[in-house]
Motif scaffolding. Sequence first.
Motif, mmCIF file in Angstrom:
data_model
loop_
_atom_site.group_PDB
_atom_site.id
_atom_site.type_symbol
_atom_site.label_atom_id
_atom_site.label_comp_id
_atom_site.label_asym_id
_atom_site.label_seq_id
_atom_site.Cartn_x
_atom_site.Cartn_y
_atom_site.Cartn_z
ATOM 1 N N MET A 1 1.336 15.239 -11.741
ATOM 2 C CA MET A 1 2.613 15.075 -12.441
ATOM 3 C C MET A 1 3.364 13.895 -11.832
ATOM 4 O O MET A 1 3.417 13.744 -10.645
ATOM 5 C CB MET A 1 3.461 16.353 -12.324
ATOM 6 N N ALA A 2 3.980 13.080 -12.677
ATOM 7 C CA ALA A 2 4.750 11.928 -12.216
ATOM 8 C C ALA A 2 6.196 12.161 -12.559
ATOM 9 O O ALA A 2 6.532 12.916 -13.466
ATOM 10 C CB ALA A 2 4.237 10.655 -12.880
ATOM 11 N N SER A 3 7.105 11.482 -11.844
ATOM 12 C CA SER A 3 8.528 11.635 -12.130
ATOM 13 C C SER A 3 9.138 10.287 -12.404
ATOM 14 O O SER A 3 8.753 9.284 -11.848
ATOM 15 C CB SER A 3 9.264 12.299 -10.957
ATOM 16 N N ALA A 4 10.130 10.258 -13.320
ATOM 17 C CA ALA A 4 10.874 9.041 -13.649
ATOM 18 C C ALA A 4 12.305 9.460 -13.856
ATOM 19 O O ALA A 4 12.619 10.641 -13.981
ATOM 20 C CB ALA A 4 10.296 8.393 -14.907
ATOM 21 N N SER A 5 13.221 8.499 -13.890
ATOM 22 C CA SER A 5 14.632 8.837 -14.042
ATOM 23 C C SER A 5 15.192 8.184 -15.276
ATOM 24 O O SER A 5 14.821 7.087 -15.621
ATOM 25 C CB SER A 5 15.440 8.374 -12.820
ATOM 26 N N ALA A 103 -7.332 6.889 -12.300
ATOM 27 C CA ALA A 103 -6.230 7.473 -11.519
ATOM 28 C C ALA A 103 -5.210 6.375 -11.221
ATOM 29 O O ALA A 103 -5.541 5.189 -11.171
ATOM 30 C CB ALA A 103 -6.749 8.071 -10.224
ATOM 31 N N LEU A 104 -3.963 6.782 -11.042
ATOM 32 C CA LEU A 104 -2.888 5.842 -10.725
ATOM 33 C C LEU A 104 -2.426 6.077 -9.297
ATOM 34 O O LEU A 104 -2.068 7.201 -8.928
ATOM 35 C CB LEU A 104 -1.713 6.020 -11.686
ATOM 36 N N THR A 105 -2.460 5.032 -8.476
ATOM 37 C CA THR A 105 -1.946 5.107 -7.111
ATOM 38 C C THR A 105 -0.547 4.521 -7.081
ATOM 39 O O THR A 105 -0.333 3.382 -7.526
ATOM 40 C CB THR A 105 -2.861 4.355 -6.131
ATOM 41 N N ALA A 106 0.396 5.301 -6.592
ATOM 42 C CA ALA A 106 1.791 4.861 -6.610
ATOM 43 C C ALA A 106 2.476 5.220 -5.301
ATOM 44 O O ALA A 106 2.160 6.234 -4.665
ATOM 45 C CB ALA A 106 2.527 5.505 -7.782
ATOM 46 N N ASP A 107 3.412 4.367 -4.893
ATOM 47 C CA ASP A 107 4.265 4.646 -3.742
ATOM 48 C C ASP A 107 5.591 5.200 -4.248
ATOM 49 O O ASP A 107 6.203 4.629 -5.155
ATOM 50 C CB ASP A 107 4.510 3.375 -2.927
ATOM 51 N N PHE A 108 6.063 6.290 -3.691
ATOM 52 C CA PHE A 108 7.345 6.858 -4.110
ATOM 53 C C PHE A 108 8.202 7.118 -2.883
ATOM 54 O O PHE A 108 7.699 7.342 -1.784
ATOM 55 C CB PHE A 108 7.145 8.148 -4.919
ATOM 56 N N GLU A 109 9.504 7.093 -3.092
ATOM 57 C CA GLU A 109 10.467 7.228 -1.994
ATOM 58 C C GLU A 109 10.719 8.707 -1.707
ATOM 59 O O GLU A 109 11.189 9.452 -2.575
ATOM 60 C CB GLU A 109 11.772 6.521 -2.339
ATOM 61 N N VAL A 110 10.411 9.131 -0.505
ATOM 62 C CA VAL A 110 10.653 10.507 -0.083
ATOM 63 C C VAL A 110 12.121 10.677 0.292
ATOM 64 O O VAL A 110 12.790 11.638 -0.093
ATOM 65 C CB VAL A 110 9.741 10.888 1.096
ATOM 66 N N SER A 111 12.632 9.760 1.073
ATOM 67 C CA SER A 111 14.045 9.692 1.426
ATOM 68 C C SER A 111 14.345 8.218 1.683
ATOM 69 O O SER A 111 13.453 7.373 1.583
ATOM 70 C CB SER A 111 14.363 10.550 2.658
ATOM 71 N N SER A 116 5.953 7.422 0.481
ATOM 72 C CA SER A 116 4.654 8.071 0.574
ATOM 73 C C SER A 116 3.786 7.590 -0.584
ATOM 74 O O SER A 116 4.310 7.191 -1.626
ATOM 75 C CB SER A 116 4.805 9.591 0.527
ATOM 76 N N ARG A 117 2.503 7.624 -0.401
ATOM 77 C CA ARG A 117 1.587 7.178 -1.442
ATOM 78 C C ARG A 117 0.947 8.393 -2.108
ATOM 79 O O ARG A 117 0.524 9.336 -1.447
ATOM 80 C CB ARG A 117 0.521 6.263 -0.860
ATOM 81 N N ALA A 118 0.886 8.345 -3.437
ATOM 82 C CA ALA A 118 0.320 9.464 -4.189
ATOM 83 C C ALA A 118 -0.744 8.943 -5.150
ATOM 84 O O ALA A 118 -0.666 7.814 -5.640
ATOM 85 C CB ALA A 118 1.415 10.179 -4.971
ATOM 86 N N ARG A 119 -1.715 9.795 -5.414
ATOM 87 C CA ARG A 119 -2.762 9.493 -6.393
ATOM 88 C C ARG A 119 -2.556 10.432 -7.585
ATOM 89 O O ARG A 119 -2.651 11.651 -7.446
ATOM 90 C CB ARG A 119 -4.141 9.689 -5.773
ATOM 91 N N ILE A 120 -2.272 9.849 -8.726
ATOM 92 C CA ILE A 120 -1.942 10.637 -9.920
ATOM 93 C C ILE A 120 -3.133 10.598 -10.864
ATOM 94 O O ILE A 120 -3.564 9.537 -11.310
ATOM 95 C CB ILE A 120 -0.686 10.068 -10.620
ATOM 96 N N GLU A 121 -3.646 11.755 -11.167
ATOM 97 C CA GLU A 121 -4.816 11.847 -12.032
ATOM 98 C C GLU A 121 -4.531 12.735 -13.237
ATOM 99 O O GLU A 121 -3.987 13.824 -13.103
ATOM 100 C CB GLU A 121 -6.014 12.409 -11.257
ATOM 101 N N ASP A 122 -4.900 12.245 -14.404
ATOM 102 C CA ASP A 122 -4.892 13.039 -15.639
ATOM 103 C C ASP A 122 -3.580 13.804 -15.822
ATOM 104 O O ASP A 122 -3.576 15.033 -15.978
ATOM 105 C CB ASP A 122 -6.082 14.013 -15.628
#
Length: 203
Positions: A1-5, A103-111, A116-122
């Motif tokens: 699952m991915a998040s956007a604003s 798969a999509l590799t993305a960096d997201f802001e924890v704080s 952190s880097r995440a691997r988003i699949e399907d």
Amino acid sequence: MASASAETASSSSEIATAAASPTTERRGIPAAQFVEDVQTFLSQLDLDVNSALAFLQERLQQYKLVEMKLLAQQRDLQAKIPDIEKCLDIVATLQAKKEGGEALTADFEVSEGIFSRARIEDTDSVCLWLGANVMLEYSCDEATVLLQKNLENAKASLEVLIADLQFLRDQVTITQVTVARVYNWDVHQRRIRQAAAAAANES
């Protein structure tokens, strides 16, 4: 699952109540009266010169306050539009990756300052921030529709705000011209009275 604003764009104008009834207005912004004859203008308002000038200066201050609020709304919308467009790009990228089986590799802001880097699949859905600490999960298709609608609303609101600001600036210019005309008329009338008094004394 991915998040956007995303935040739903909205626009409102808060207008101070005018002391005199304007001939026309735009979205609550009173139109300034173009003064051709100062004597008639003063008679219509039932004011002397000093009171008329004070009224016009107060109107100018009202316009300036409204302008500050509109400019703040404009800046807010100008910041929201790129954010919404970025969210649309993210959702489109997720859908493209899924269709391609990648798969999509993305960096997201924890704080703040920590990522952190995440691997988003399907992924089939995303979470959108709707404002007021509210986040909802949507399918990618639903998110695209919502974001596109928000983008269109934000752009339409921005166009209206730009037109409001132009109208407002025109009213400021007209009011400033009226202030000058009333002041100059008063100076002229004083000189006429002084000349008449001097002529009477000589005779």
